[in-house]
Design a protein around this motif. Structure first.
Motif, PDB file in Angstrom:
ATOM      1  N   PHE A 192     -70.341 -24.242  64.148  1.00 44.86           N
ATOM      2  CA  PHE A 192     -69.301 -23.286  64.211  1.00 44.86           C
ATOM      3  C   PHE A 192     -68.370 -23.246  63.278  1.00 44.86           C
ATOM      4  CE2 PHE A 192     -65.752 -21.422  66.153  1.00 44.86           C
ATOM      5  CZ  PHE A 192     -66.034 -20.591  66.989  1.00 44.86           C
ATOM      6  N   LEU A 193     -68.166 -22.251  62.641  1.00 47.04           N
ATOM      7  CA  LEU A 193     -67.188 -22.078  61.440  1.00 47.04           C
ATOM      8  C   LEU A 193     -65.779 -21.318  61.937  1.00 47.04           C
ATOM      9  CD1 LEU A 193     -69.611 -21.151  58.733  1.00 47.04           C
ATOM     10  CD2 LEU A 193     -68.869 -23.348  59.422  1.00 47.04           C
ATOM     11  N   SER A 194     -64.793 -22.064  61.877  1.00 43.02           N
ATOM     12  CA  SER A 194     -63.622 -21.502  62.432  1.00 43.02           C
ATOM     13  C   SER A 194     -62.742 -21.379  61.496  1.00 43.02           C
ATOM     14  CB  SER A 194     -63.008 -22.232  63.597  1.00 43.02           C
ATOM     15  OG  SER A 194     -61.838 -21.914  63.862  1.00 43.02           O
ATOM     16  N   HIS A 195     -62.047 -20.270  61.158  1.00 45.78           N
ATOM     17  CA  HIS A 195     -61.246 -19.932  60.014  1.00 45.78           C
ATOM     18  C   HIS A 195     -60.393 -18.773  60.080  1.00 45.78           C
ATOM     19  CE1 HIS A 195     -64.465 -17.009  59.506  1.00 45.78           C
ATOM     20  NE2 HIS A 195     -63.673 -16.422  58.608  1.00 45.78           N
ATOM     21  N   GLN A 196     -59.119 -18.569  59.072  1.00 45.23           N
ATOM     22  CA  GLN A 196     -58.501 -17.581  59.079  1.00 45.23           C
ATOM     23  C   GLN A 196     -58.874 -16.418  58.365  1.00 45.23           C
ATOM     24  OE1 GLN A 196     -56.019 -16.222  56.913  1.00 45.23           O
ATOM     25  NE2 GLN A 196     -55.330 -15.044  58.596  1.00 45.23           N
ATOM     26  N   HIS A 197     -58.938 -15.159  58.771  1.00 42.32           N
ATOM     27  CA  HIS A 197     -59.435 -14.171  57.860  1.00 42.32           C
ATOM     28  C   HIS A 197     -59.343 -14.301  56.373  1.00 42.32           C
ATOM     29  CE1 HIS A 197     -61.670 -10.209  57.408  1.00 42.32           C
ATOM     30  NE2 HIS A 197     -60.390  -9.934  56.706  1.00 42.32           N
ATOM     31  N   GLY A 198     -58.057 -14.384  56.102  1.00 47.33           N
ATOM     32  CA  GLY A 198     -57.649 -14.482  54.764  1.00 47.33           C
ATOM     33  C   GLY A 198     -58.229 -15.719  53.918  1.00 47.33           C
ATOM     34  N   ASP A 199     -59.178 -16.649  54.546  1.00 48.05           N
ATOM     35  CA  ASP A 199     -59.865 -17.649  53.975  1.00 48.05           C
ATOM     36  C   ASP A 199     -61.344 -17.251  53.695  1.00 48.05           C
ATOM     37  OD1 ASP A 199     -57.314 -18.889  53.694  1.00 48.05           O
ATOM     38  OD2 ASP A 199     -57.863 -19.855  55.631  1.00 48.05           O
ATOM     39  N   LYS A 200     -61.874 -15.970  53.909  1.00 45.64           N
ATOM     40  CA  LYS A 200     -63.053 -15.619  53.837  1.00 45.64           C
ATOM     41  C   LYS A 200     -63.652 -15.830  52.614  1.00 45.64           C
ATOM     42  CE  LYS A 200     -64.694 -12.626  57.332  1.00 45.64           C
ATOM     43  NZ  LYS A 200     -65.332 -13.516  58.121  1.00 45.64           N
ATOM     44  N   PRO A 201     -62.869 -15.561  51.492  1.00 46.03           N
ATOM     45  CA  PRO A 201     -63.447 -15.880  50.001  1.00 46.03           C
ATOM     46  C   PRO A 201     -64.063 -17.323  49.764  1.00 46.03           C
ATOM     47  CG  PRO A 201     -61.474 -14.564  49.616  1.00 46.03           C
ATOM     48  CD  PRO A 201     -61.610 -14.906  51.291  1.00 46.03           C
ATOM     49  N   SER A 232     -56.142 -24.085  55.699  1.00 48.11           N
ATOM     50  CA  SER A 232     -55.622 -23.937  54.150  1.00 48.11           C
ATOM     51  C   SER A 232     -54.088 -23.701  54.187  1.00 48.11           C
ATOM     52  CB  SER A 232     -56.610 -22.581  53.636  1.00 48.11           C
ATOM     53  OG  SER A 232     -56.001 -21.628  54.232  1.00 48.11           O
ATOM     54  N   GLU A 233     -53.722 -23.498  53.020  1.00 43.61           N
ATOM     55  CA  GLU A 233     -52.168 -23.186  52.697  1.00 43.61           C
ATOM     56  C   GLU A 233     -52.100 -21.796  53.385  1.00 43.61           C
ATOM     57  OE1 GLU A 233     -50.624 -23.542  48.655  1.00 43.61           O
ATOM     58  OE2 GLU A 233     -51.831 -25.409  48.378  1.00 43.61           O
ATOM     59  N   ASN A 234     -52.945 -20.929  53.324  1.00 40.75           N
ATOM     60  CA  ASN A 234     -52.756 -19.561  53.677  1.00 40.75           C
ATOM     61  C   ASN A 234     -52.792 -19.650  55.238  1.00 40.75           C
ATOM     62  OD1 ASN A 234     -53.359 -16.578  53.878  1.00 40.75           O
ATOM     63  ND2 ASN A 234     -55.324 -17.035  54.382  1.00 40.75           N
ATOM     64  N   SER A 235     -53.499 -20.443  55.937  1.00 40.41           N
ATOM     65  CA  SER A 235     -53.347 -20.511  57.451  1.00 40.41           C
ATOM     66  C   SER A 235     -52.177 -20.932  58.054  1.00 40.41           C
ATOM     67  CB  SER A 235     -54.818 -21.073  58.046  1.00 40.41           C
ATOM     68  OG  SER A 235     -54.819 -22.361  57.532  1.00 40.41           O
ATOM     69  N   LEU A 236     -51.664 -22.301  57.345  1.00 38.22           N
ATOM     70  CA  LEU A 236     -50.624 -22.711  57.605  1.00 38.22           C
ATOM     71  C   LEU A 236     -49.431 -22.100  57.368  1.00 38.22           C
ATOM     72  CD1 LEU A 236     -51.227 -26.529  56.163  1.00 38.22           C
ATOM     73  CD2 LEU A 236     -51.204 -25.503  58.518  1.00 38.22           C
ATOM     74  N   ALA A 237     -49.250 -21.427  56.300  1.00 41.04           N
ATOM     75  CA  ALA A 237     -48.243 -20.153  55.891  1.00 41.04           C
ATOM     76  C   ALA A 237     -48.005 -19.182  56.878  1.00 41.04           C
ATOM     77  CB  ALA A 237     -48.380 -19.711  54.488  1.00 41.04           C
ATOM     78  N   VAL A 278     -53.765 -24.313  67.810  1.00 44.33           N
ATOM     79  CA  VAL A 278     -54.010 -22.962  67.486  1.00 44.33           C
ATOM     80  C   VAL A 278     -53.097 -21.788  68.264  1.00 44.33           C
ATOM     81  CG1 VAL A 278     -55.604 -21.323  66.773  1.00 44.33           C
ATOM     82  CG2 VAL A 278     -56.070 -23.619  66.431  1.00 44.33           C
ATOM     83  N   SER A 279     -52.481 -20.863  67.301  1.00 48.42           N
ATOM     84  CA  SER A 279     -51.709 -20.048  68.148  1.00 48.42           C
ATOM     85  C   SER A 279     -52.672 -19.043  68.459  1.00 48.42           C
ATOM     86  CB  SER A 279     -50.563 -19.545  67.305  1.00 48.42           C
ATOM     87  OG  SER A 279     -51.002 -18.869  66.148  1.00 48.42           O
ATOM     88  N   ASP A 280     -52.000 -18.098  69.580  1.00 48.78           N
ATOM     89  CA  ASP A 280     -52.760 -16.917  69.846  1.00 48.78           C
ATOM     90  C   ASP A 280     -53.005 -15.748  68.898  1.00 48.78           C
ATOM     91  OD1 ASP A 280     -52.870 -18.204  72.580  1.00 48.78           O
ATOM     92  OD2 ASP A 280     -51.232 -17.257  73.324  1.00 48.78           O
ATOM     93  N   SER A 281     -52.205 -15.813  67.773  1.00 49.86           N
ATOM     94  CA  SER A 281     -52.189 -14.859  66.806  1.00 49.86           C
ATOM     95  C   SER A 281     -52.947 -15.398  65.465  1.00 49.86           C
ATOM     96  CB  SER A 281     -51.084 -14.234  66.395  1.00 49.86           C
ATOM     97  OG  SER A 281     -49.972 -15.182  66.115  1.00 49.86           O
ATOM     98  N   SER A 282     -53.873 -16.070  65.753  1.00 48.03           N
ATOM     99  CA  SER A 282     -54.263 -16.933  64.726  1.00 48.03           C
ATOM    100  C   SER A 282     -55.353 -15.995  63.680  1.00 48.03           C
ATOM    101  CB  SER A 282     -55.056 -17.966  65.174  1.00 48.03           C
ATOM    102  OG  SER A 282     -56.463 -17.713  65.701  1.00 48.03           O
ATOM    103  N   GLY A 283     -55.736 -15.190  64.087  1.00 43.57           N
ATOM    104  CA  GLY A 283     -56.790 -14.474  63.348  1.00 43.57           C
ATOM    105  C   GLY A 283     -57.959 -15.590  62.967  1.00 43.57           C
ATOM    106  N   ILE A 284     -58.288 -16.142  63.802  1.00 40.98           N
ATOM    107  CA  ILE A 284     -59.450 -17.053  63.427  1.00 40.98           C
ATOM    108  C   ILE A 284     -60.759 -16.417  63.644  1.00 40.98           C
ATOM    109  CG2 ILE A 284     -60.858 -19.322  63.940  1.00 40.98           C
ATOM    110  CD1 ILE A 284     -58.017 -20.292  64.673  1.00 40.98           C
ATOM    111  N   GLY A 285     -61.796 -16.504  62.925  1.00 41.55           N
ATOM    112  CA  GLY A 285     -63.005 -15.939  62.796  1.00 41.55           C
ATOM    113  C   GLY A 285     -64.052 -16.992  63.316  1.00 41.55           C
TER     114      GLY A 285
END
Length: 104
Positions: free
Chosen positions: A24-33, A83-88, A97-104
């Motif tokens: 299972f891969l969990s990430h913030q959308h902005g980290d897709k690259p 990542s720095e992105n998800s922490l920021a 993890v917050s409810d508005s995490s944007g995790i995919g």
């Protein structure tokens, strides 16, 4: 088991590369690259059905939370990308993890 050295798929070799492993891969959308090349490499080794990644595991019209819950029922490994992105964005912190995490 920590990923080490120049081979980020060492754990696959350690486990025999079994196509029965579920990941299972969990990430913030902005980290897709960063996450997507890893997801594709895992898919190539383990098969698409064994790698939960939002781009192919959640189809249009499906409930995102329901599908994520299904994907988390029995994975052998969970890759939680922070990542720095998800922490920021405030997605992750010491409290989880917050409810508005944007995790995919």
């Amino acid at each position: 088991m920590a990923l080490a050295g120049s081979d980020p798929y060492l754990w696959i070799k350690h486990c025999g590369g079994s196509n029965r492993m579920k990941v299972f891969l969990s990430h913030q959308h902005g980290d897709k690259p960063v996450v997507e090349p890893i997801a594709i490499a895992l898919k190539d080794k383990l098969g698409e059905a064994n790698v939960f990644y939002d781009s192919w595991s959640i189809k249009p019209g499906e409930g995102i939370i329901d599908r994520m819950n299904e994907g988390m029922t029995a994975p052998d490994f969970v890759f939680f990308f922070v990542s720095e992105n998800s922490l920021a964005r405030g997605c992750y912190g010491l409290g989880g993890v917050s409810d508005s995490s944007g995790i995919g």
